[in-house]
Every structure is written in structure tokens, then in C-alpha cells.
Scaffold this active site. Structure first.
Site, PDB file in Angstrom:
ATOM      1  N   THR A   1     -17.942  14.265   3.929  1.00  0.00           N
ATOM      2  CA  THR A   1     -18.024  14.183   5.391  1.00  0.00           C
ATOM      3  C   THR A   1     -18.743  15.392   5.987  1.00  0.00           C
ATOM      4  O   THR A   1     -18.689  16.494   5.410  1.00  0.00           O
ATOM      5  CB  THR A   1     -16.590  14.096   5.962  1.00  0.00           C
ATOM      6  N   ASP A   2     -19.336  15.194   7.167  1.00  0.00           N
ATOM      7  CA  ASP A   2     -19.955  16.329   7.861  1.00  0.00           C
ATOM      8  C   ASP A   2     -18.913  17.331   8.354  1.00  0.00           C
ATOM      9  O   ASP A   2     -19.253  18.452   8.725  1.00  0.00           O
ATOM     10  CB  ASP A   2     -20.820  15.839   9.043  1.00  0.00           C
ATOM     11  N   GLU A   3     -17.631  16.918   8.350  1.00  0.00           N
ATOM     12  CA  GLU A   3     -16.589  17.811   8.878  1.00  0.00           C
ATOM     13  C   GLU A   3     -16.406  19.063   8.012  1.00  0.00           C
ATOM     14  O   GLU A   3     -15.803  20.040   8.462  1.00  0.00           O
ATOM     15  CB  GLU A   3     -15.274  17.049   9.051  1.00  0.00           C
TER      16      GLU A   3
ATOM     17  N   TYR B   1      -7.602  18.196   6.834  1.00  0.00           N
ATOM     18  CA  TYR B   1      -8.421  17.126   6.255  1.00  0.00           C
ATOM     19  C   TYR B   1      -9.749  17.663   5.755  1.00  0.00           C
ATOM     20  O   TYR B   1     -10.110  17.490   4.579  1.00  0.00           O
ATOM     21  CB  TYR B   1      -8.658  16.007   7.286  1.00  0.00           C
TER      22      TYR B   1
ATOM     23  N   LYS C   1     -11.343  18.071   1.940  1.00  0.00           N
ATOM     24  CA  LYS C   1     -12.616  17.462   1.530  1.00  0.00           C
ATOM     25  C   LYS C   1     -13.576  18.542   1.015  1.00  0.00           C
ATOM     26  O   LYS C   1     -14.312  18.327   0.053  1.00  0.00           O
ATOM     27  CB  LYS C   1     -13.262  16.704   2.699  1.00  0.00           C
TER      28      LYS C   1
HETATM   29  P1  NAD Z   1      -9.769   4.936   4.763  1.00  0.00           P
HETATM   30  O1  NAD Z   1      -8.614   5.817   5.116  1.00  0.00           O
HETATM   31  O2  NAD Z   1     -10.039   3.728   5.582  1.00  0.00           O
HETATM   32  O3  NAD Z   1      -9.599   4.432   3.257  1.00  0.00           O
HETATM   33  C1  NAD Z   1      -9.191   5.266   2.219  1.00  0.00           C
HETATM   34  C2  NAD Z   1      -8.843   4.407   1.006  1.00  0.00           C
HETATM   35  O4  NAD Z   1      -8.462   5.294  -0.070  1.00  0.00           O
HETATM   36  C3  NAD Z   1      -7.665   3.452   1.248  1.00  0.00           C
HETATM   37  O5  NAD Z   1      -7.968   2.185   0.718  1.00  0.00           O
HETATM   38  C4  NAD Z   1      -6.521   4.102   0.483  1.00  0.00           C
HETATM   39  O6  NAD Z   1      -5.561   3.181  -0.002  1.00  0.00           O
HETATM   40  C5  NAD Z   1      -7.260   4.799  -0.653  1.00  0.00           C
HETATM   41  N1  NAD Z   1      -6.503   5.934  -1.202  1.00  0.00           N
HETATM   42  C6  NAD Z   1      -5.906   6.934  -0.497  1.00  0.00           C
HETATM   43  N2  NAD Z   1      -5.266   7.766  -1.345  1.00  0.00           N
HETATM   44  C7  NAD Z   1      -5.473   7.284  -2.609  1.00  0.00           C
HETATM   45  C8  NAD Z   1      -5.076   7.699  -3.908  1.00  0.00           C
HETATM   46  N3  NAD Z   1      -4.303   8.785  -4.087  1.00  0.00           N
HETATM   47  N4  NAD Z   1      -5.494   6.990  -4.964  1.00  0.00           N
HETATM   48  C9  NAD Z   1      -6.277   5.885  -4.798  1.00  0.00           C
HETATM   49  N5  NAD Z   1      -6.653   5.422  -3.599  1.00  0.00           N
HETATM   50  C10 NAD Z   1      -6.256   6.112  -2.512  1.00  0.00           C
HETATM   51  O7  NAD Z   1     -11.021   5.896   4.706  1.00  0.00           O
HETATM   52  P2  NAD Z   1     -12.546   5.631   5.114  1.00  0.00           P
HETATM   53  O8  NAD Z   1     -12.713   5.888   6.558  1.00  0.00           O
HETATM   54  O9  NAD Z   1     -12.985   4.344   4.530  1.00  0.00           O
HETATM   55  O10 NAD Z   1     -13.256   6.841   4.335  1.00  0.00           O
HETATM   56  C11 NAD Z   1     -13.675   6.686   2.973  1.00  0.00           C
HETATM   57  C12 NAD Z   1     -14.299   7.977   2.482  1.00  0.00           C
HETATM   58  O11 NAD Z   1     -15.400   8.325   3.328  1.00  0.00           O
HETATM   59  C13 NAD Z   1     -13.354   9.186   2.532  1.00  0.00           C
HETATM   60  O12 NAD Z   1     -13.574   9.961   1.390  1.00  0.00           O
HETATM   61  C14 NAD Z   1     -13.760   9.923   3.799  1.00  0.00           C
HETATM   62  O13 NAD Z   1     -13.504  11.310   3.675  1.00  0.00           O
HETATM   63  C15 NAD Z   1     -15.246   9.639   3.828  1.00  0.00           C
HETATM   64  N6  NAD Z   1     -15.862   9.651   5.174  1.00  0.00           N
HETATM   65  C16 NAD Z   1     -15.333   8.917   6.190  1.00  0.00           C
HETATM   66  C17 NAD Z   1     -15.952   8.907   7.435  1.00  0.00           C
HETATM   67  C18 NAD Z   1     -15.432   8.078   8.584  1.00  0.00           C
HETATM   68  O14 NAD Z   1     -15.951   8.179   9.693  1.00  0.00           O
HETATM   69  N7  NAD Z   1     -14.435   7.196   8.378  1.00  0.00           N
HETATM   70  C19 NAD Z   1     -17.102   9.686   7.641  1.00  0.00           C
HETATM   71  C20 NAD Z   1     -17.614  10.428   6.562  1.00  0.00           C
HETATM   72  C21 NAD Z   1     -16.989  10.397   5.339  1.00  0.00           C
HETATM   73  P1  TYD Z   2     -11.388  10.258  14.925  1.00  0.00           P
HETATM   74  O1  TYD Z   2     -11.747   8.808  14.970  1.00  0.00           O
HETATM   75  O2  TYD Z   2      -9.982  10.635  14.574  1.00  0.00           O
HETATM   76  O3  TYD Z   2     -12.461  10.974  13.960  1.00  0.00           O
HETATM   77  P2  TYD Z   2     -12.700  12.554  13.663  1.00  0.00           P
HETATM   78  O4  TYD Z   2     -11.617  13.341  14.275  1.00  0.00           O
HETATM   79  O5  TYD Z   2     -12.617  12.597  12.160  1.00  0.00           O
HETATM   80  O6  TYD Z   2     -14.046  12.861  14.216  1.00  0.00           O
HETATM   81  O7  TYD Z   2     -11.715  10.878  16.349  1.00  0.00           O
HETATM   82  C1  TYD Z   2     -13.016  10.853  16.914  1.00  0.00           C
HETATM   83  C2  TYD Z   2     -12.976  11.654  18.177  1.00  0.00           C
HETATM   84  O8  TYD Z   2     -12.139  10.996  19.130  1.00  0.00           O
HETATM   85  C3  TYD Z   2     -12.373  13.042  18.018  1.00  0.00           C
HETATM   86  O9  TYD Z   2     -13.084  13.964  18.854  1.00  0.00           O
HETATM   87  C4  TYD Z   2     -10.946  12.892  18.478  1.00  0.00           C
HETATM   88  C5  TYD Z   2     -11.052  11.829  19.539  1.00  0.00           C
HETATM   89  N1  TYD Z   2      -9.863  10.959  19.695  1.00  0.00           N
HETATM   90  C6  TYD Z   2      -9.296  10.777  20.972  1.00  0.00           C
HETATM   91  O10 TYD Z   2      -9.753  11.336  21.990  1.00  0.00           O
HETATM   92  N2  TYD Z   2      -8.203   9.947  21.088  1.00  0.00           N
HETATM   93  C7  TYD Z   2      -7.650   9.311  20.004  1.00  0.00           C
HETATM   94  O11 TYD Z   2      -6.647   8.577  20.159  1.00  0.00           O
HETATM   95  C8  TYD Z   2      -8.259   9.497  18.714  1.00  0.00           C
HETATM   96  C9  TYD Z   2      -7.700   8.820  17.486  1.00  0.00           C
HETATM   97  C10 TYD Z   2      -9.368  10.326  18.616  1.00  0.00           C
END
Ligand code: NAD
Ligand code: TYD
Length: 336
Positions: free
Chosen positions: A125-127, A150, A154
Site C-alpha cells: 500500500t501507499d500508506e 496497519y 505493512k
Molecule cells: P480485505 O480486508 O478485503 O481482504 C483481506 C483478505 O485476507 C480476507 O479475505 C481475509 O479473510 C484474508 N486474511 C486475513 N488474515 C488472514 C490470514 N491470517 N491468513 C489468510 N488469510 C487472511 O483487504 P483488501 O482491501 O482486499 O486488501 C488486500 C491487500 O491489498 C492487502 O494486503 C492490503 O494491504 C492491500 N491494499 C489494499 C488497498 C485498499 O484500498 N483496499 C490499497 C492498497 C493495498
Molecule cells: P478508509 O476507507 O478507512 O481507507 P484509508 O484510511 O486506508 O485511507 O478511509 C478513507 C478515508 O475516509 C480516510 O481519510 C478516513 C475517512 N473515513 C471517514 O471520514 N469516515 C469513515 O467512516 C471511514 C471508514 C473513513
């Protein structure tokens, strides 16, 4: 047929990636997922009858179980999505973040080396870069300055992947993407939470002043970029992936209400998230120049398509919000 092991394939991005690879064809896919609260096999029901798709429930932090999966399946490529992914949960309790994101990644690296995996794709992630001021972009050279448990976990996983390449010559690639949105996102994240609350006439909780900025990317674009890095990325490299769509949170929330024809009176400003990162924005020059990838979806049409998906798939998110989706595994795969 390339044998690909996908971790976290029952989650939001992982399930979109599994669906995309399955549609492309030419792969045998194994989805390894622990089915935590975020894992939902209802995301992939249409693949259940596909002989080239398999599911196994396992926890990536449990070495013995993971070794069994590698010994049976013998993957050629691992694409690692599994993670605890929600910042707010990591503020409340970071334990699972360390176990899954840090320890789990090391277990996967060890097993991948032991079973001669040819390439390990680590989805990050970019975070990990921390927070930006009003100007500037994250490049692959930006310092790693994570601010939440988090993003710290990562970052730990990214560094272990880097070390596996540097120390053992293991073929790894890391992707660092901005905020995703689209179908099957768990309704705890900003966009699906706001859509669901708006549709149920609940309040829409906006943290702080609502002016935090995120760079939004449609999940299918992210999945295409990961596939590109998987096949063409250079070993040991990091690739940033972004949507080139920076928006303040309040803009996003108001846009959702506008698309749904709902009143802005539903917006409720609430106490800010502790340590809330102000701005994320990606410089995607490297992946564009080296791998020829740029995002295809613009935010306004992607957001509209996403709102339409949540309208058309109300049962999916209602079952998630009510907890009924947890019963699906027991019904279809037996008791835990
Ligand atoms: P999500 O929370 O929707 O899904 C995570 C999945 O991982 C779930 O199916 C969960 O059951 C599984 N999981 C969790 N712990 C586990 C374990 N111990 N063993 C096996 N499986 C396990 O997450 P997402 O939003 O789909 O993100 C997927 C990946 O992409 C993550 O690594 C996240 O850091 C990265 N990512 C997400 C975003 C975003 O905006 N959602 C952006 C950049 C990177
Ligand atoms: P989120 O979807 O949790 O992603 P991330 O924190 O990983 O970027 O949140 C996106 C943005 O929205 C973040 O600045 C936090 C804000 N946010 C709210 O204002 N209200 C909410 O209920 C949630 C879940 C997020």
C-alpha cells in the site's frame, strides 16, 4: 497452465483478482484464505464449479498448515493479498496486524523459497510512505514513514520481502497502491460504508474536517496492474500504482449522495481518527514507463458504476452487515 497461489482471495481486491485471472484463462488458481471477518466466499460463488479454481481455508501465520498447502499444490507463482487491512481496527488492537501482516508474510516467503516458487508478488500500500502535505507525490524512492499500526505492519512485511530478495536472491516484486474502490469492498471502508448508510437513511460519519485527500483507483485497474507486474515486473523492484484521482473525503461523500439523489443532511462530522494521515497521492511514472500500465477508469464513472453495483447487489452487503455471510462457509464447506 501456470499454477498460481493467491492469498486473501476471498477479500475485496483478492476476489476481483481471482475473477480477472480466471476470465483471462491459462492459470490453475488456488485461493488460500483464513476467512476472517473480511473474507467472504460469496464474492466468488460463480467460480465454484470451475475445475481450475480451488479454495483452501488456512491461516498464513500457521506454518504447518501453509506448508501442507504448498506441498500439495506446488505453486509456481504466489500473489500475496492476505492482510488485516482496516486502519481503524489497527487503532483499536494491532495484534492481528502483526501476526498476519508481518509473521504471515515471513511464513509465505519461507514456504515459497522452500518449494521453489519462481516469483512472489507482494501486494502492499501507499500508506507505507506516511502522509503528504498539500503538494508532492509518493515515488518508489520516498522514505518509508508509516503512521498507523496497519501501515507499520505493512511496512514490516515489505521489508521482509525486500530482505528475501537481497539475502536469498529470491524473485520478489512489491506493488504499492493507493485507495481502491469497486464491487465487493467490505462496507467498513469509506465508499461502501457511505453508500450503504445512505441507502439505509443512516448518518454518514465524516472524520475531522473531511478534507483528508486520497488517490482513488478502481479495483479492476489495480488488478490489471498487479497482473502486469506479475508477468513483466523486474525482480527486486517496487512499483507504485495510483489512480491519478485525488479527492477530499467530503467531495467523495457528497458525490455519492448526489448519485443516489439523497440529502447532504445525512452527513455527520465526527471526531477525527487518531493519527489520521492527511494526504496520499501516487507518482505512477515508473509503472507507466517501464511496464506500459496506466489506469483506465476515471473516478466519476467508476464511482457511479460502484454505486450501481451496491444498488444491484443489496443482498450481498446486507448479508455482510447482518453477519449472515458467515453462515455461507459452514453451509457449503462444512463446519469449521
Ligand atoms: P480485505 O480486508 O478485503 O481482504 C483481506 C483478505 O485476507 C480476507 O479475505 C481475509 O479473510 C484474508 N486474511 C486475513 N488474515 C488472514 C490470514 N491470517 N491468513 C489468510 N488469510 C487472511 O483487504 P483488501 O482491501 O482486499 O486488501 C488486500 C491487500 O491489498 C492487502 O494486503 C492490503 O494491504 C492491500 N491494499 C489494499 C488497498 C485498499 O484500498 N483496499 C490499497 C492498497 C493495498
Ligand atoms: P478508509 O476507507 O478507512 O481507507 P484509508 O484510511 O486506508 O485511507 O478511509 C478513507 C478515508 O475516509 C480516510 O481519510 C478516513 C475517512 N473515513 C471517514 O471520514 N469516515 C469513515 O467512516 C471511514 C471508514 C473513513
Amino acid at each position: 497452465m501456470t499454477k498460481i497461489l493467491i492469498t486473501g482471495g476471498a477479500g475485496f481486491i483478492g476476489s476481483n483478482f481471482v475473477r480477472m485471472l480466471s476470465a483471462k484463462g491459462g492459470h490453475e488458481l488456488l485461493n488460500l484464505d483464513a476467512l476472517t471477518y473480511a473474507g467472504n466466499l460469496e464474492n466468488l460463488t460463480e467460480l465454484e464449479a470451475d475445475p481450475d479454481y480451488h479454495f483452501v481455508r488456512a491461516d498464513i501465520s500457521k506454518r504447518k498448515a501453509v506448508e501442507g498447502v504448498f506441498a500439495d499444490f506446488r505453486p509456481e507463482v504466489v500473489v500475496h493479498f492476505a492482510a488485516e487491512s482496516h486502519v481503524d481496527r489497527s487503532v483499536l488492537d494491532a495484534t492481528a496486524f502483526v501476526t498476519t501482516n508481518v509473521l504471515g508474510t515471513q511464513v509465505l516467503l519461507d514456504m515459497s523459497r522452500q518449494y521453489d516458487v519462481a516469483r512472489f508478488v507482494h501486494v502492499s500500500t501507499d500508506e507505507v510512505y506516511g502522509s503528504l502535505g498539500p503538494t508532492g507525490l509518493f515515488t518508489e524512492e520516498s522514505p518509508l514513514q508509516p503512521n498507523s499500526p496497519y501501515s507499520a505492519s505493512k511496512t514490516g512485511s515489505d521489508l521482509l520481502v525486500r530482505a528475501a530478495h537481497h539475502t536469498h536472491g529470491f524473485d520478489t516484486v512489491i506493488t504499492r497502491c493507493s485507495n481502491n474502490y469497486g464491487p465487493y469492498q467490505f462496507p467498513e471502508k469509506l465508499i461502501p460504508l457511505m453508500i450503504a448508510n445512505a441507502l439505509e437513511d443512516k448518518s454518514l460519519p465524516v472524520y475531522g474536517d473531511g478534507k483528508n485527500v486520497r488517490d482513488w483507483i478502481y479495483v479492476e485497474d489495480h488488478c490489471e496492474a498487479i497482473a502486469r507486474v506479475m508477468t513483466n515486473g523486474k525482480a527486486g523492484e517496487v512499483y507504485n500504482i495510483g489512480g491519478n484521482e485525488e479527492r477530499e473525503n467530503i467531495w467523495v461523500v457528497k458525490k455519492i449522495l448526489e448519485i443516489l439523489g439523497k440529502s447532504e443532511e445525512q452527513i455527520e462530522y465526527v471526531k477525527d481518527r487518531p493519527g489520521h494521515d492527511r494526504r496520499y497521492a501516487i507518482d505512477g511514472t515508473k509503472i507507466a514507463n517501464e511496464l506500459g500500465w496506466t489506469p483506465k477508469h476515471d473516478f466519476e464513472s467508476g464511482l457511479k458504476a460502484t454505486v450501481e453495483w451496491y444498488l444491484a447487489n443489496r443482498e450481498w452487503w446486507e448479508r455482510v452487515r447482518s453477519g449472515e455471510y458467515r453462515e455461507y462457509y459452514e453451509e457449503n464447506y462444512g463446519a469449521r
